[in-house]
Design a protein around this motif. Sequence first.
Motif, mmCIF file in Angstrom:
data_model
loop_
_atom_site.group_PDB
_atom_site.id
_atom_site.type_symbol
_atom_site.label_atom_id
_atom_site.label_comp_id
_atom_site.label_asym_id
_atom_site.label_seq_id
_atom_site.Cartn_x
_atom_site.Cartn_y
_atom_site.Cartn_z
ATOM 1 N N LEU A 173 0.981 -1.355 0.069
ATOM 2 C CA LEU A 173 -0.057 -0.060 -0.187
ATOM 3 C C LEU A 173 0.917 1.186 -0.008
ATOM 4 C CD1 LEU A 173 -2.923 -0.962 2.622
ATOM 5 C CD2 LEU A 173 -3.031 -0.625 0.261
ATOM 6 N N PRO A 174 0.457 2.110 -0.770
ATOM 7 C CA PRO A 174 1.205 3.746 -0.929
ATOM 8 C C PRO A 174 0.891 4.466 0.164
ATOM 9 C CG PRO A 174 -0.707 3.611 -2.419
ATOM 10 C CD PRO A 174 -0.678 2.549 -1.702
ATOM 11 N N MET A 175 1.448 4.211 1.325
ATOM 12 C CA MET A 175 1.328 4.877 2.738
ATOM 13 C C MET A 175 2.813 4.883 3.527
ATOM 14 S SD MET A 175 -1.051 2.496 5.066
ATOM 15 C CE MET A 175 -2.583 2.616 4.131
ATOM 16 N N HIS A 176 2.661 5.695 4.609
ATOM 17 C CA HIS A 176 3.638 5.707 5.425
ATOM 18 C C HIS A 176 3.917 4.317 6.216
ATOM 19 C CE1 HIS A 176 6.604 7.339 8.437
ATOM 20 N NE2 HIS A 176 6.857 8.108 7.927
ATOM 21 N N MET B 253 4.814 3.621 9.162
ATOM 22 C CA MET B 253 4.257 3.888 10.618
ATOM 23 C C MET B 253 2.774 3.426 10.533
ATOM 24 S SD MET B 253 6.568 4.621 12.641
ATOM 25 C CE MET B 253 5.568 5.191 14.207
ATOM 26 N N ARG B 254 1.862 3.916 9.492
ATOM 27 C CA ARG B 254 0.690 3.299 9.332
ATOM 28 C C ARG B 254 0.643 2.015 9.102
ATOM 29 N NH1 ARG B 254 -2.826 7.331 5.675
ATOM 30 N NH2 ARG B 254 -4.478 6.053 6.480
ATOM 31 N N LYS B 255 1.480 1.276 8.183
ATOM 32 C CA LYS B 255 1.734 -0.029 7.795
ATOM 33 C C LYS B 255 1.866 -0.869 9.156
ATOM 34 C CE LYS B 255 3.201 0.574 2.938
ATOM 35 N NZ LYS B 255 4.350 0.248 2.090
ATOM 36 N N ASN B 256 2.862 -0.369 9.887
ATOM 37 C CA ASN B 256 3.027 -1.168 10.960
ATOM 38 C C ASN B 256 1.905 -1.462 11.863
ATOM 39 O OD1 ASN B 256 5.660 -1.519 10.229
ATOM 40 N ND2 ASN B 256 6.531 0.219 11.263
ATOM 41 N N ALA B 257 1.065 -0.059 11.993
ATOM 42 C CA ALA B 257 -0.058 -0.191 12.969
ATOM 43 C C ALA B 257 -1.173 -1.145 12.228
ATOM 44 C CB ALA B 257 -0.738 1.032 12.911
ATOM 45 N N ILE B 258 -1.337 -1.419 11.086
ATOM 46 C CA ILE B 258 -2.059 -2.164 10.554
ATOM 47 C C ILE B 258 -1.638 -3.698 10.710
ATOM 48 C CG2 ILE B 258 -3.001 -3.070 8.205
ATOM 49 C CD1 ILE B 258 -3.137 -0.046 7.127
ATOM 50 N N ASN B 259 -0.134 -3.740 10.597
ATOM 51 C CA ASN B 259 0.201 -5.063 10.550
ATOM 52 C C ASN B 259 0.235 -5.483 12.045
ATOM 53 O OD1 ASN B 259 1.132 -6.178 8.094
ATOM 54 N ND2 ASN B 259 2.798 -4.555 7.971
ATOM 55 N N LYS B 260 0.140 -4.634 12.784
ATOM 56 C CA LYS B 260 -0.080 -5.341 14.421
ATOM 57 C C LYS B 260 -1.563 -5.771 14.431
ATOM 58 C CE LYS B 260 3.097 -2.018 16.744
ATOM 59 N NZ LYS B 260 3.347 -0.885 17.444
ATOM 60 N N ASN B 261 -2.391 -5.247 13.737
ATOM 61 C CA ASN B 261 -3.675 -5.804 14.050
ATOM 62 C C ASN B 261 -4.085 -7.023 13.346
ATOM 63 O OD1 ASN B 261 -4.751 -3.212 15.245
ATOM 64 N ND2 ASN B 261 -5.064 -2.465 13.582
#
Length: 212
Positions: free
Chosen positions: A75-78, A80-88
Amino acid sequence: VDPTLRAEHLRQVSLMTWAFVRSMKRHLSPPAEDEEAYVAELNARLAPEQAQAMIDAAHRPNRALYDLSVAIDRLPMHFMRKNAINKNLSIFEDTLGGCERLLSSPIPLFYSRHTARFLSTWLLLLPFAMYEPFKGSWNHVMEIPAIALASLFLFGIEELATQLEEPFTILPMQGFCDKIGGWCDEITSWAGQGQEAEEAVQANIAEIAPSR
């Protein structure tokens, strides 16, 4: 970011989310009940190579979860946001583990058999205990429907307890999967809506801002 490429990446996230819950449903269902439908649905919605890789996996939900993680990473995003999603995604894995424990840790067979034998013996002797209370009816005939009704209720409770040991065979999980897939597709279809309407955003801010 190219809107077409962004839409395709979001579509992959939606598909992999559906693939995870669908693979989880197949993983928790008897093989003869769902295998053909599962293979047909994957081949219909996923790319041939990706569908075959998921079908051939020893643990299909884990393979789907891996593909979902890859789709999120694209996904074309920062980051940090990817890490937050992956944690979920760990919530998905924890939920899968809990369902597997329910499936692989049923009540011991001896308990179920002992309960059935006890109920059978108790109901077999119940007419003798109820003989005197029903002496007012002709030839104790009312004892027959009373014992039949008690047997129906008690054996029904015993059967319900047996079914609750493995709830995945009685829950409408196919409907859950279809709804989750539809909701994911709808959410991804909203991408980009309203991002260019800066005038509308400013008008809303001015509307809710207190007057000075």
